[in-house]
Design a protein around this motif. Structure first.
Motif, short mmCIF file in Angstrom:
data_model
loop_
_atom_site.label_atom_id
_atom_site.label_comp_id
_atom_site.label_asym_id
_atom_site.label_seq_id
_atom_site.Cartn_x
_atom_site.Cartn_y
_atom_site.Cartn_z
N HIS A 245 -4.76 -0.29 -10.11
CA HIS A 245 -5.19 -1.63 -9.73
C HIS A 245 -5.51 -1.65 -8.23
CE1 HIS A 245 -4.44 -3.64 -13.50
NE2 HIS A 245 -3.27 -3.02 -13.60
N PRO A 246 -6.51 -2.43 -7.84
CA PRO A 246 -6.95 -2.38 -6.43
C PRO A 246 -5.84 -2.76 -5.46
CG PRO A 246 -7.98 -4.21 -7.60
CD PRO A 246 -7.32 -3.36 -8.62
N VAL A 247 -5.74 -1.98 -4.40
CA VAL A 247 -4.72 -2.21 -3.36
C VAL A 247 -5.37 -2.06 -1.99
CG1 VAL A 247 -2.78 -1.41 -4.78
CG2 VAL A 247 -4.05 0.23 -3.38
N SER A 248 -4.64 -2.46 -0.98
CA SER A 248 -5.08 -2.30 0.40
C SER A 248 -4.80 -0.87 0.86
CB SER A 248 -4.34 -3.30 1.29
OG SER A 248 -2.99 -2.91 1.42
N PRO A 249 -5.25 -0.48 2.05
CA PRO A 249 -4.94 0.88 2.54
C PRO A 249 -3.44 1.15 2.65
CG PRO A 249 -6.71 -0.07 3.83
CD PRO A 249 -6.21 -1.16 2.94
N THR A 250 -2.63 0.09 2.78
CA THR A 250 -1.18 0.28 2.87
C THR A 250 -0.50 0.19 1.52
OG1 THR A 250 -0.94 -2.08 3.37
CG2 THR A 250 -1.07 -0.57 5.24
N SER A 254 -4.22 -6.17 -3.96
CA SER A 254 -5.27 -7.04 -3.44
C SER A 254 -5.83 -7.96 -4.51
CB SER A 254 -6.41 -6.19 -2.86
OG SER A 254 -6.94 -5.34 -3.86
N LYS A 255 -5.12 -8.11 -5.62
CA LYS A 255 -5.59 -8.98 -6.70
C LYS A 255 -4.98 -10.38 -6.62
CE LYS A 255 -6.20 -7.32 -10.82
NZ LYS A 255 -5.97 -6.62 -12.10
N GLY A 256 -4.42 -10.72 -5.47
CA GLY A 256 -3.86 -12.05 -5.32
C GLY A 256 -2.40 -12.09 -5.73
N GLY A 257 -1.99 -13.24 -6.26
CA GLY A 257 -0.60 -13.40 -6.62
C GLY A 257 0.17 -14.09 -5.51
N ARG A 277 -8.08 -19.87 -8.25
CA ARG A 277 -9.17 -19.51 -9.15
C ARG A 277 -8.72 -18.47 -10.19
NH1 ARG A 277 -14.54 -18.88 -5.28
NH2 ARG A 277 -14.64 -21.05 -4.58
N ARG A 278 -7.82 -17.59 -9.78
CA ARG A 278 -7.39 -16.53 -10.67
C ARG A 278 -6.19 -16.95 -11.52
NH1 ARG A 278 -7.88 -10.85 -10.65
NH2 ARG A 278 -8.97 -10.92 -8.64
N TYR A 279 -5.22 -17.66 -10.91
CA TYR A 279 -3.96 -17.93 -11.59
C TYR A 279 -3.76 -19.39 -11.99
CZ TYR A 279 -2.90 -13.29 -9.83
OH TYR A 279 -2.94 -11.95 -9.56
N GLY A 280 -4.76 -20.24 -11.72
CA GLY A 280 -4.64 -21.64 -12.10
C GLY A 280 -3.68 -22.38 -11.18
#
Length: 285
Positions: A245-250, A254-257, A277-280
């Motif tokens: 799943h997409p993450v930052s360099p650290t 990066s998918k929110g939450g 927008r993603r989680y309502g």
């Protein structure tokens, strides 16, 4: 304010647009004591390490000292000019006060050159005037909202933004923010009447990468294009999707939450979280 489009004389000009700056006062100057030199950091902290990526370069700017506190109670001020500020998306108004002082304030929609602005609880609820929430009529649009009395405006300071005062009881006022969040603030905190101008700013199309560079924003390189030493998505034979799943360099997702601290003190003042927008509808913790 309007949007002016360029003729397609080059690929960079095609579809590009710019503000027409029609609301600005021609020939206006910035008083010397209201601007300071702004040093560029390149996104680096005091140790020289990059803490904010994709920053560097950009046009030289001078910071305008803005009066966010609006604490000149009972002293009328005349709007001398509406000016461009390179450090923010809204316009600023240069105000000459009756006692001879000059200050910059954020310029709301409908504030014209020659208008008179006031501050304090006795001021009428008109565009550009600053009042405590205890004196603001219900249903009024406000901007430059304080969260603590005397600390100066913190919320709704960008172009076109405003909040609405929806309720008031004893020592608290209830406002609806542009994100949809409903929040309580002390009724002795101040806010300025009206919505900020330059609302068309969001519709400006840059058109080419160079205009981003003028703003001091550098290119964003994909993690999958890097080596594994540089990014968690880097490496691999041939093109890959990153493998996770997409993450930052650290390594941070990066998918929110939820990134808000669970026991943050100011959570007690939030009555309803914003909608994601993603989680309502976000929940209070």
């Amino acid at each position: 304010m309007g949007i002016r489009t360029y003729n397609p004389t080059s690929p960079g000009r095609r579809n590009a647009s710019v503000s027409d700056f029609a609301e600005l006062s021609r020939g206006a100057t910035v008083p010397k004591h209201l601007k300071v030199r702004q040093k560029k950091t390149g996104g680096r902290n005091n140790q020289g390490k990059i803490t904010s990526r994709h920053r560097g370069g950009g046009h030289k700017q001078q910071y305008r000292l803005i009066d966010f506190r609006r604490n000149k109670d009972g002293i009328p001020g005349k709007v001398e000019s509406i000016q461009y500020d390179p450090n923010r998306t809204c316009r600023v108004a240069l105000v000459f006060y009756a006692d001879g002082e000059k200050r910059f304030i954020l310029s709301p929609e409908g504030l014209l050159v020659g208008a008179t602005v006031l501050s304090g609880p006795e001021s009428p609820p008109e565009v550009g005037n600053c009042l405590p929430f205890s004196a603001v009529p219900l249903g009024t649009q406000v901007h430059n909202i304080e969260l603590q009395q005397g600390r100066g405006g913190r919320l709704c300071r960008s172009a076109g933004s405003s909040a609405v005062l929806v309720a008031r009881e004893s020592l608290w006022a209830q406002i609806t923010l542009p994100s949809g969040e409903i929040r309580r603030v002390p009724s002795n905190c101040r806010a300025t009447i009206g919505a900020l101008g330059n609302a068309e700013h969001m519709n400006v199309v840059l058109g080419k990468a160079g205009r981003k560079r003028w703003m001091g924003i550098r290119p964003h390189v994909r993690g999958t294009a890097m080596n594994p030493i540089d990014h968690p998505h880097g490496g691999g034979e041939g093109r890959t999707k990153g493998g996770r799943h997409p993450v930052s360099p650290t390594g941070k997702s990066s998918k929110g939450g939820g990134t808000r601290k669970p026991r943050k003190p100011s959570s007690a003042f939030i009555l309803k979280r914003r909608k994601s927008r993603r989680y309502g509808q976000l929940k209070l913790r």
